[in-house]
Design a protein around this motif. Structure first.
Motif, PDB file in Angstrom:
ATOM      1  N   ALA A  64      -6.665   0.400  -9.519  1.00 60.55           N
ATOM      2  CA  ALA A  64      -5.340  -0.191  -9.747  1.00 60.55           C
ATOM      3  C   ALA A  64      -4.238   0.844  -9.541  1.00 60.55           C
ATOM      4  CB  ALA A  64      -5.265  -0.762 -11.157  1.00 60.55           C
ATOM      5  N   ILE A  65      -4.475   2.052 -10.001  1.00 63.57           N
ATOM      6  CA  ILE A  65      -3.481   3.118  -9.826  1.00 63.57           C
ATOM      7  C   ILE A  65      -3.269   3.401  -8.348  1.00 63.57           C
ATOM      8  CG2 ILE A  65      -3.018   5.570 -10.209  1.00 63.57           C
ATOM      9  CD1 ILE A  65      -4.592   5.241 -12.876  1.00 63.57           C
ATOM     10  N   ASN A  66      -4.358   3.523  -7.609  1.00 68.11           N
ATOM     11  CA  ASN A  66      -4.251   3.766  -6.169  1.00 68.11           C
ATOM     12  C   ASN A  66      -3.578   2.591  -5.460  1.00 68.11           C
ATOM     13  OD1 ASN A  66      -5.484   6.310  -6.189  1.00 68.11           O
ATOM     14  ND2 ASN A  66      -7.533   5.425  -6.133  1.00 68.11           N
ATOM     15  N   GLU A  67      -3.867   1.381  -5.922  1.00 70.46           N
ATOM     16  CA  GLU A  67      -3.263   0.171  -5.346  1.00 70.46           C
ATOM     17  C   GLU A  67      -1.742   0.184  -5.515  1.00 70.46           C
ATOM     18  OE1 GLU A  67      -2.696  -4.448  -6.756  1.00 70.46           O
ATOM     19  OE2 GLU A  67      -4.428  -3.324  -7.486  1.00 70.46           O
ATOM     20  N   VAL A  68      -1.288   0.410  -6.738  1.00 62.15           N
ATOM     21  CA  VAL A  68       0.141   0.339  -7.027  1.00 62.15           C
ATOM     22  C   VAL A  68       0.885   1.568  -6.516  1.00 62.15           C
ATOM     23  CG1 VAL A  68       1.862   0.097  -8.869  1.00 62.15           C
ATOM     24  CG2 VAL A  68      -0.314  -1.132  -9.014  1.00 62.15           C
ATOM     25  N   ALA A  69       0.223   2.730  -6.550  1.00 59.94           N
ATOM     26  CA  ALA A  69       0.869   3.956  -6.056  1.00 59.94           C
ATOM     27  C   ALA A  69       1.216   3.856  -4.584  1.00 59.94           C
ATOM     28  CB  ALA A  69      -0.050   5.153  -6.303  1.00 59.94           C
ATOM     29  N   ALA A  70       0.526   2.980  -3.851  1.00 60.39           N
ATOM     30  CA  ALA A  70       0.785   2.823  -2.420  1.00 60.39           C
ATOM     31  C   ALA A  70       2.158   2.222  -2.145  1.00 60.39           C
ATOM     32  CB  ALA A  70      -0.298   1.948  -1.788  1.00 60.39           C
ATOM     33  N   TYR A  71       2.692   1.480  -3.147  1.00 61.21           N
ATOM     34  CA  TYR A  71       4.001   0.862  -2.908  1.00 61.21           C
ATOM     35  C   TYR A  71       5.034   1.121  -4.004  1.00 61.21           C
ATOM     36  CZ  TYR A  71       2.241  -2.857  -6.037  1.00 61.21           C
ATOM     37  OH  TYR A  71       1.713  -3.559  -7.099  1.00 61.21           O
ATOM     38  N   ASP A  72       4.620   1.677  -5.132  1.00 58.71           N
ATOM     39  CA  ASP A  72       5.569   1.936  -6.210  1.00 58.71           C
ATOM     40  C   ASP A  72       5.778   3.441  -6.383  1.00 58.71           C
ATOM     41  OD1 ASP A  72       6.479   2.459  -9.069  1.00 58.71           O
ATOM     42  OD2 ASP A  72       6.620   0.279  -8.984  1.00 58.71           O
ATOM     43  N   PRO A  73       7.000   3.936  -6.121  1.00 63.33           N
ATOM     44  CA  PRO A  73       7.238   5.385  -6.195  1.00 63.33           C
ATOM     45  C   PRO A  73       7.079   5.961  -7.596  1.00 63.33           C
ATOM     46  CG  PRO A  73       9.295   4.172  -5.866  1.00 63.33           C
ATOM     47  CD  PRO A  73       8.178   3.203  -5.665  1.00 63.33           C
ATOM     48  N   LEU A  74       7.366   5.170  -8.642  1.00 62.02           N
ATOM     49  CA  LEU A  74       7.233   5.674 -10.003  1.00 62.02           C
ATOM     50  C   LEU A  74       5.783   6.029 -10.322  1.00 62.02           C
ATOM     51  CD1 LEU A  74       9.587   3.399 -12.148  1.00 62.02           C
ATOM     52  CD2 LEU A  74       9.852   5.835 -11.668  1.00 62.02           C
ATOM     53  N   VAL A  75       4.877   5.130  -9.966  1.00 59.39           N
ATOM     54  CA  VAL A  75       3.455   5.371 -10.220  1.00 59.39           C
ATOM     55  C   VAL A  75       2.958   6.522  -9.353  1.00 59.39           C
ATOM     56  CG1 VAL A  75       1.134   4.378 -10.105  1.00 59.39           C
ATOM     57  CG2 VAL A  75       3.055   2.988 -10.905  1.00 59.39           C
ATOM     58  N   ARG A  76       3.377   6.535  -8.097  1.00 61.14           N
ATOM     59  CA  ARG A  76       2.948   7.596  -7.180  1.00 61.14           C
ATOM     60  C   ARG A  76       3.428   8.967  -7.672  1.00 61.14           C
ATOM     61  NH1 ARG A  76       4.456   5.253  -3.056  1.00 61.14           N
ATOM     62  NH2 ARG A  76       6.525   6.151  -2.735  1.00 61.14           N
ATOM     63  N   GLU A  77       4.689   9.050  -8.084  1.00 60.62           N
ATOM     64  CA  GLU A  77       5.236  10.328  -8.541  1.00 60.62           C
ATOM     65  C   GLU A  77       4.584  10.782  -9.844  1.00 60.62           C
ATOM     66  OE1 GLU A  77       9.414   9.626  -8.749  1.00 60.62           O
ATOM     67  OE2 GLU A  77       9.620   9.346  -6.578  1.00 60.62           O
ATOM     68  N   ALA A  78       4.319   9.834 -10.750  1.00 57.06           N
ATOM     69  CA  ALA A  78       3.666  10.189 -12.009  1.00 57.06           C
ATOM     70  C   ALA A  78       2.257  10.705 -11.767  1.00 57.06           C
ATOM     71  CB  ALA A  78       3.631   8.977 -12.941  1.00 57.06           C
ATOM     72  N   TRP A  79       1.523  10.051 -10.854  1.00 52.17           N
ATOM     73  CA  TRP A  79       0.158  10.462 -10.532  1.00 52.17           C
ATOM     74  C   TRP A  79       0.169  11.853  -9.899  1.00 52.17           C
ATOM     75  CZ3 TRP A  79      -4.217   8.797 -12.328  1.00 52.17           C
ATOM     76  CH2 TRP A  79      -5.414   9.071 -11.677  1.00 52.17           C
ATOM     77  N   THR A  80       1.145  12.094  -9.024  1.00 56.52           N
ATOM     78  CA  THR A  80       1.267  13.401  -8.380  1.00 56.52           C
ATOM     79  C   THR A  80       1.632  14.472  -9.394  1.00 56.52           C
ATOM     80  OG1 THR A  80       1.971  12.369  -6.303  1.00 56.52           O
ATOM     81  CG2 THR A  80       2.458  14.708  -6.578  1.00 56.52           C
ATOM     82  N   ALA A  81       2.531  14.144 -10.319  1.00 55.18           N
ATOM     83  CA  ALA A  81       2.941  15.106 -11.341  1.00 55.18           C
ATOM     84  C   ALA A  81       1.768  15.486 -12.228  1.00 55.18           C
ATOM     85  CB  ALA A  81       4.076  14.526 -12.182  1.00 55.18           C
ATOM     86  N   ASP A  82       0.933  14.493 -12.569  1.00 58.10           N
ATOM     87  CA  ASP A  82      -0.258  14.785 -13.371  1.00 58.10           C
ATOM     88  C   ASP A  82      -1.200  15.710 -12.610  1.00 58.10           C
ATOM     89  OD1 ASP A  82       0.336  13.398 -15.690  1.00 58.10           O
ATOM     90  OD2 ASP A  82      -0.445  11.505 -14.942  1.00 58.10           O
ATOM     91  N   GLN A  83      -1.303  15.489 -11.290  1.00 60.69           N
ATOM     92  CA  GLN A  83      -2.163  16.330 -10.465  1.00 60.69           C
ATOM     93  C   GLN A  83      -1.667  17.773 -10.450  1.00 60.69           C
ATOM     94  OE1 GLN A  83      -2.451  15.787  -6.035  1.00 60.69           O
ATOM     95  NE2 GLN A  83      -4.508  15.066  -6.550  1.00 60.69           N
ATOM     96  N   ASP A  84      -0.354  17.941 -10.548  1.00 59.80           N
ATOM     97  CA  ASP A  84       0.221  19.294 -10.556  1.00 59.80           C
ATOM     98  C   ASP A  84      -0.267  20.105 -11.752  1.00 59.80           C
ATOM     99  OD1 ASP A  84       1.590  18.818  -8.227  1.00 59.80           O
ATOM    100  OD2 ASP A  84       3.510  18.381  -9.196  1.00 59.80           O
ATOM    101  N   ARG A  85      -0.566  19.435 -12.876  1.00 64.35           N
ATOM    102  CA  ARG A  85      -1.086  20.150 -14.042  1.00 64.35           C
ATOM    103  C   ARG A  85      -2.434  20.790 -13.725  1.00 64.35           C
ATOM    104  NH1 ARG A  85      -2.109  16.589 -18.732  1.00 64.35           N
ATOM    105  NH2 ARG A  85      -2.249  18.529 -19.912  1.00 64.35           N
ATOM    106  N   PHE A  86      -3.261  20.065 -12.973  1.00 65.05           N
ATOM    107  CA  PHE A  86      -4.566  20.589 -12.578  1.00 65.05           C
ATOM    108  C   PHE A  86      -4.390  21.793 -11.646  1.00 65.05           C
ATOM    109  CE2 PHE A  86      -5.364  16.342 -13.956  1.00 65.05           C
ATOM    110  CZ  PHE A  86      -6.673  16.290 -14.391  1.00 65.05           C
ATOM    111  N   ILE A  87      -3.444  21.687 -10.743  1.00 64.43           N
ATOM    112  CA  ILE A  87      -3.180  22.784  -9.806  1.00 64.43           C
ATOM    113  C   ILE A  87      -2.680  24.009 -10.556  1.00 64.43           C
ATOM    114  CG2 ILE A  87      -1.703  23.541  -7.898  1.00 64.43           C
ATOM    115  CD1 ILE A  87      -1.785  20.641  -6.867  1.00 64.43           C
ATOM    116  N   ASP A  88      -1.747  23.812 -11.477  1.00 60.06           N
ATOM    117  CA  ASP A  88      -1.201  24.942 -12.243  1.00 60.06           C
ATOM    118  C   ASP A  88      -2.294  25.634 -13.054  1.00 60.06           C
ATOM    119  OD1 ASP A  88       1.309  24.372 -11.256  1.00 60.06           O
ATOM    120  OD2 ASP A  88       1.978  23.287 -13.040  1.00 60.06           O
ATOM    121  N   ASN A  89      -3.187  24.849 -13.645  1.00 58.91           N
ATOM    122  CA  ASN A  89      -4.290  25.441 -14.415  1.00 58.91           C
ATOM    123  C   ASN A  89      -5.185  26.274 -13.514  1.00 58.91           C
ATOM    124  OD1 ASN A  89      -6.354  25.559 -16.725  1.00 58.91           O
ATOM    125  ND2 ASN A  89      -7.528  24.516 -15.126  1.00 58.91           N
ATOM    126  N   LEU A  90      -5.496  25.762 -12.330  1.00 60.36           N
ATOM    127  CA  LEU A  90      -6.383  26.488 -11.425  1.00 60.36           C
ATOM    128  C   LEU A  90      -5.706  27.733 -10.870  1.00 60.36           C
ATOM    129  CD1 LEU A  90      -9.076  26.719 -10.090  1.00 60.36           C
ATOM    130  CD2 LEU A  90      -8.349  25.052  -8.358  1.00 60.36           C
TER     131      LEU A  90
END
Length: 209
Positions: free
Chosen positions: A116-142
């Motif tokens: 569902a997240i991947n589905e909605v992120a394809a067309y909704d910028p809020l979901v896409r940006e939030a998912w990307t921001a969460d991914q940045d936490r993983f990058i910063d930790n690494l």
């Protein structure tokens, strides 16, 4: 005589309990085969045993619900990720493979939500940006882990921690998403091992030991 040791449930407690119920029924609906785009607020409210007006007391709309769900999903996977340290008690290549397997298991348990997240992120910028921001936490930790390893002399100095972290997190995320969406889990351990090897040999450039 009223108990003096137990405090009555606060408004915050009731809110948290109702939010948890709403989020749970959404995942149940998604597992039933309904896409998130098809799922209506009325369906969500009915499944949770509440009115539409009550729903709107807790969420702005369906996107707000999905943002909270995705945040919870990432929070749990982040906790799994940061538990692995190269020199920790469960470090090394074997520990890293187990960590990837735990992440795969976590996402597989919430496969419908991930879709569902991947589905909605394809067309909704809020979901896409939030998912990307969460991914940045993983990058910063690494990045922090790789920099620590370089200072300790365990990782080659010519590795770019930020670039390496992006490749590992973003590339690994795509593999995990595809594995969860397209597999039954029977080879999750094998995939986890290969992800770990890609990380380990790419960063340390030497056999595990």
């Amino acid at each position: 005589m009223p108990s003096t040791t137990r405090r009555p449930s606060s408004a915050a407690d009731r809110r948290a309990a109702l939010e948890k119920r709403i989020l749970a029924v959404i995942e149940e609906c998604l597992r039933g085969g309904v896409t998130y785009t098809e799922l209506s607020v009325e369906q969500i409210a009915h499944a949770a045993g509440i009115s539409r007006s009550t729903f709107y007391l807790y969420f702005r709309d369906k996107v707000d619900v999905l943002l909270r769900l995705s945040g919870s999903l990432k929070k749990e996977s982040y906790a799994i990720t940061v538990s692995w340290r190269p020199t920790g008690p469960d470090g090394g290549l074997d520990g890293l493979a187990r960590t990837y397997e735990l992440i795969l298991r976590h996402y597989r348990e919430h496969a419908a939500l991930l879709a569902a997240i991947n589905e909605v992120a394809a067309y909704d910028p809020l979901v896409r940006e939030a998912w990307t921001a969460d991914q940045d936490r993983f990058i910063d930790n690494l990045v922090t882990v790789l920099q620590e390893e370089q200072r300790a002399g365990r990782t080659p100095a010519d590795i770019d921690p930020e670039l390496a972290a992006k490749v590992i997190v973003q590339g690994g995320g795509q593999v995990i998403a595809q594995q969860v969406a397209g597999g039954d889990g029977s080879d999750d351990a094998v995939v986890a091992r290969e992800l770990a090897r890609g990380y380990w040999y790419g960063v340390y450039r030497r056999p595990a030991g």
